[in-house]
Design a protein around this motif. Structure first.
Motif, PDB file in Angstrom:
ATOM      1  N   TYR A   9       0.142  -1.466   6.800  1.00 30.89           N
ATOM      2  CA  TYR A   9      -0.459  -1.347   5.467  1.00 30.89           C
ATOM      3  C   TYR A   9       0.502  -1.951   4.448  1.00 30.89           C
ATOM      4  O   TYR A   9       1.699  -1.623   4.438  1.00 30.89           O
ATOM      5  CB  TYR A   9      -0.720   0.120   5.138  1.00 30.89           C
ATOM      6  N   ILE A  10      -0.006  -2.825   3.580  1.00 30.59           N
ATOM      7  CA  ILE A  10       0.846  -3.505   2.597  1.00 30.59           C
ATOM      8  C   ILE A  10       0.593  -2.983   1.186  1.00 30.59           C
ATOM      9  O   ILE A  10       1.506  -2.574   0.466  1.00 30.59           O
ATOM     10  CB  ILE A  10       0.622  -5.033   2.645  1.00 30.59           C
ATOM     11  N   GLU A  11      -0.660  -2.983   0.788  1.00 30.84           N
ATOM     12  CA  GLU A  11      -1.069  -2.527  -0.537  1.00 30.84           C
ATOM     13  C   GLU A  11      -2.566  -2.294  -0.494  1.00 30.84           C
ATOM     14  O   GLU A  11      -3.226  -2.683   0.491  1.00 30.84           O
ATOM     15  CB  GLU A  11      -0.729  -3.574  -1.603  1.00 30.84           C
ATOM     16  N   PRO A  12      -3.153  -1.649  -1.514  1.00 29.78           N
ATOM     17  CA  PRO A  12      -4.592  -1.399  -1.465  1.00 29.78           C
ATOM     18  C   PRO A  12      -5.391  -2.659  -1.161  1.00 29.78           C
ATOM     19  O   PRO A  12      -5.248  -3.686  -1.825  1.00 29.78           O
ATOM     20  CB  PRO A  12      -4.893  -0.852  -2.861  1.00 29.78           C
ATOM     21  N   GLY A  13      -6.187  -2.560  -0.103  1.00 31.60           N
ATOM     22  CA  GLY A  13      -7.025  -3.669   0.308  1.00 31.60           C
ATOM     23  C   GLY A  13      -6.369  -4.672   1.222  1.00 31.60           C
ATOM     24  O   GLY A  13      -7.007  -5.658   1.607  1.00 31.60           O
ATOM     25  N   LYS A  14      -5.118  -4.430   1.621  1.00 34.57           N
ATOM     26  CA  LYS A  14      -4.417  -5.438   2.413  1.00 34.57           C
ATOM     27  C   LYS A  14      -3.643  -4.817   3.562  1.00 34.57           C
ATOM     28  O   LYS A  14      -2.838  -3.899   3.362  1.00 34.57           O
ATOM     29  CB  LYS A  14      -3.451  -6.239   1.530  1.00 34.57           C
ATOM     30  N   VAL A  15      -3.896  -5.324   4.758  1.00 34.53           N
ATOM     31  CA  VAL A  15      -3.045  -5.051   5.916  1.00 34.53           C
ATOM     32  C   VAL A  15      -2.614  -6.390   6.478  1.00 34.53           C
ATOM     33  O   VAL A  15      -3.256  -7.420   6.241  1.00 34.53           O
ATOM     34  CB  VAL A  15      -3.773  -4.229   7.002  1.00 34.53           C
ATOM     35  N   GLU A  16      -1.516  -6.402   7.227  1.00 35.81           N
ATOM     36  CA  GLU A  16      -1.081  -7.636   7.849  1.00 35.81           C
ATOM     37  C   GLU A  16      -0.397  -7.351   9.167  1.00 35.81           C
ATOM     38  O   GLU A  16       0.072  -6.231   9.419  1.00 35.81           O
ATOM     39  CB  GLU A  16      -0.151  -8.431   6.925  1.00 35.81           C
ATOM     40  N   CYS A  56      -9.920   3.346  12.457  1.00 40.71           N
ATOM     41  CA  CYS A  56     -10.586   4.606  12.116  1.00 40.71           C
ATOM     42  C   CYS A  56     -10.893   4.652  10.626  1.00 40.71           C
ATOM     43  O   CYS A  56     -10.168   4.082   9.805  1.00 40.71           O
ATOM     44  CB  CYS A  56      -9.680   5.770  12.519  1.00 40.71           C
ATOM     45  N   GLY A  57     -11.952   5.375  10.279  1.00 42.97           N
ATOM     46  CA  GLY A  57     -12.258   5.577   8.870  1.00 42.97           C
ATOM     47  C   GLY A  57     -11.134   6.249   8.116  1.00 42.97           C
ATOM     48  O   GLY A  57     -10.944   6.006   6.911  1.00 42.97           O
ATOM     49  N   SER A  58     -10.356   7.079   8.803  1.00 45.46           N
ATOM     50  CA  SER A  58      -9.201   7.704   8.152  1.00 45.46           C
ATOM     51  C   SER A  58      -8.167   6.659   7.759  1.00 45.46           C
ATOM     52  O   SER A  58      -7.500   6.779   6.729  1.00 45.46           O
ATOM     53  CB  SER A  58      -8.563   8.743   9.074  1.00 45.46           C
ATOM     54  N   ASP A  59      -7.998   5.614   8.590  1.00 51.54           N
ATOM     55  CA  ASP A  59      -7.113   4.509   8.215  1.00 51.54           C
ATOM     56  C   ASP A  59      -7.601   3.849   6.937  1.00 51.54           C
ATOM     57  O   ASP A  59      -6.805   3.450   6.077  1.00 51.54           O
ATOM     58  CB  ASP A  59      -7.074   3.457   9.330  1.00 51.54           C
ATOM     59  N   GLN A  60      -8.925   3.738   6.806  1.00 51.01           N
ATOM     60  CA  GLN A  60      -9.483   3.066   5.636  1.00 51.01           C
ATOM     61  C   GLN A  60      -9.150   3.797   4.341  1.00 51.01           C
ATOM     62  O   GLN A  60      -8.993   3.166   3.297  1.00 51.01           O
ATOM     63  CB  GLN A  60     -11.005   2.923   5.776  1.00 51.01           C
ATOM     64  N   ALA A  71       4.046   1.240   1.453  1.00 48.84           N
ATOM     65  CA  ALA A  71       3.941  -0.115   1.984  1.00 48.84           C
ATOM     66  C   ALA A  71       4.769  -0.228   3.262  1.00 48.84           C
ATOM     67  O   ALA A  71       5.885   0.306   3.349  1.00 48.84           O
ATOM     68  CB  ALA A  71       4.419  -1.121   0.949  1.00 48.84           C
ATOM     69  N   GLY A  72       4.205  -0.915   4.239  1.00 49.06           N
ATOM     70  CA  GLY A  72       4.916  -1.118   5.494  1.00 49.06           C
ATOM     71  C   GLY A  72       4.608  -0.090   6.561  1.00 49.06           C
ATOM     72  O   GLY A  72       5.089  -0.222   7.695  1.00 49.06           O
ATOM     73  N   LEU A  73       3.798   0.931   6.222  1.00 48.40           N
ATOM     74  CA  LEU A  73       3.448   1.945   7.211  1.00 48.40           C
ATOM     75  C   LEU A  73       2.652   1.291   8.343  1.00 48.40           C
ATOM     76  O   LEU A  73       1.656   0.616   8.109  1.00 48.40           O
ATOM     77  CB  LEU A  73       2.605   3.036   6.553  1.00 48.40           C
TER      78      LEU A  73
END
Length: 411
Positions: A9-16, A56-60, A71-73
């Protein structure tokens, strides 16, 4: 030593996708790791080569910025894998075993674990209540949307599949044992679903669909699924559920009455949680909507299963009280109707072995019910976007290409 690609997770709306350290049998400092867990030795743990891990929806909730996730989780709490390294304190899990890891991390030693309440283990999360891989405020255990992951207390936590070849043939069903199938089943058991029950499931996301299939497995006579997403409602109908479109202005009790002949059901399950929206055209976010609606439509002395996630802190909430987990619940209605409520994380270990047996013996088809769709780890960012836009799909990540084209469902 091998590298380890993982979804961060990087920031709202963004994973990488990032390359992180190969896991060790020790907890290291990193995003979200509680200071009291840093340096914690895990000789009772194993390293898994991840065979399948799910979005998972919980990730969302975290990816939408609705929690305090840093960030970075590294994300991912739904993990199925092959054991490739065994700690010196592990007795019964062996290298080469194919296993399911419950999303709850539990020590097996504390009072809660011994009483079967593994979702609120007392020893794995110094910050609060219970723990999970790759989740905010859950102790900082590294998530499993990765090539490799460490699982502590392996003898206690892991469910070993008895026949590896048979399990690989059923892997899309078995990967649901780490969370959503037991979670949906727990919601139904908590709601008292049994032979002949009429059941209302709020929410047609993967957990809601899993709950609906679980209700069928438990013998429900009628399973009604409510949502505003027409694609997800169609998915619910594909395996025999009735549906109600909550985007319509017709009151929910009236829609239920058209199906079962009365404006109430025997049991109800909240598979939505705190990002609920008000019913009807143009409904705005109203986090208590589902809780209040299931009280409205559940008969007197009925039970409510609430596996939908509610949080103590929601920085994106629509009002100040909801930012601290305080919702405008009609508790007076629930009290007047003598309702019983069950909340909290599903204690996965209470159910996963029996559900495994049901899968292996062709008693259920959970992957088909939730429309499981395999994508590569590299495609995880796109999977998160599609899921957030309402795809009627449960995305299964395939970090090592072990699932094969024959295991791919959907488009």
């Amino acid at each position: 030593m091998a590298g380890n690609k993982a979804v961060a997770y990087i920031e709202p709306g963004k994973v990488e996708l990032q390359t992180i350290d190969y896991p060790k049998l020790e907890v290291h400092d990193g995003p979200g790791v509680h200071p009291d867990n840093v340096g914690r030795k895990t000789p009772h743990g194993v390293i898994l080569k991840v065979v399948a891990t799910n979005i998972c929806g919980s990730d969302q909730h975290m990816v939408r910025g609705r929690t305090t996730a840093p960030a970075g989780l590294i994300l991912g709490h739904e993990i199925t894998g092959e054991v490739i390294e065994v700690g010196p304190g592990v007795e019964f899990i062996k290298k080469g075993d194919l296993v399911s890891a419950p999303f709850n991390i539990a020590c097996g030693r504390c009072r809660m674990c011994k009483e079967g309440n593994t979702g609120v283990c007392l020893n794995v999360n110094p910050a609060g209540y219970g723990s999970a891989y790759g989740y905010v405020d859950m102790g900082g255990w590294v998530g499993g949307q990765a090539e490799y992951v460490m699982v502590p207390y392996a003898d206690w936590n892991l469910l070993r599949f008895p026949d590896k070849d048979q399990a690989l043939e059923k892997i899309l069903d078995l990967t649901m044992l780490s969370d959503i199938f037991p979670t949906g089943y727990h919601g139904c058991v908590s709601a008292g679903v049994t032979t002949g029950s009429t059941v209302y499931i709020a929410g047609a996301g993967p957990v809601g669909l899993a709950a609906a299939h679980a209700a069928q497995l438990l013998g429900a006579a009628v399973v009604i699924v409510g949502d505003m997403n027409k694609r997800r409602l169609a998915q619910a109908r594909s395996f025999g559920c009735e549906t109600v479109d909550l985007g319509q202005d017709a009151p929910l009790p009236d829609q239920i009455a058209q199906i079962v002949g009365e404006p109430m059901v025997d049991a109800a399950v909240d598979a939505v949680g705190f990002e609920a929206k008000g019913h009807g055209h143009g409904g705005h976010e109203a986090p208590a909507t589902v809780l209040n609606s299931i009280m409205e439509v559940t008969r007197q002395a009925g039970k409510l299963g609430i596996p939908g996630l509610y949080v103590t802190g929601d920085p994106g909430a629509s009002d100040e009280a909801a930012k601290h987990g305080s919702l405008s619940i009609r508790i007076g209605l629930g009290w007047a109707k003598s309702h019983s409520f069950t909340t909290g994380q599903c204690p996965v270990m209470r159910y996963h072995r029996k559900l495994m047996n049901a899968i292996l013996n062709e008693r259920c088809q959970i992957a088909k019910a939730v429309n499981a769709t395999v994508i590569s780890l590299d495609d995880a960012p796109q999977g998160y976007q599609d899921f957030d836009q309402g795809a009627a799909t449960k995305f299964v990540l395939d970090p090592h290409g072990m699932l094969g084209d024959k295991q791919r469902i959907g488009a």
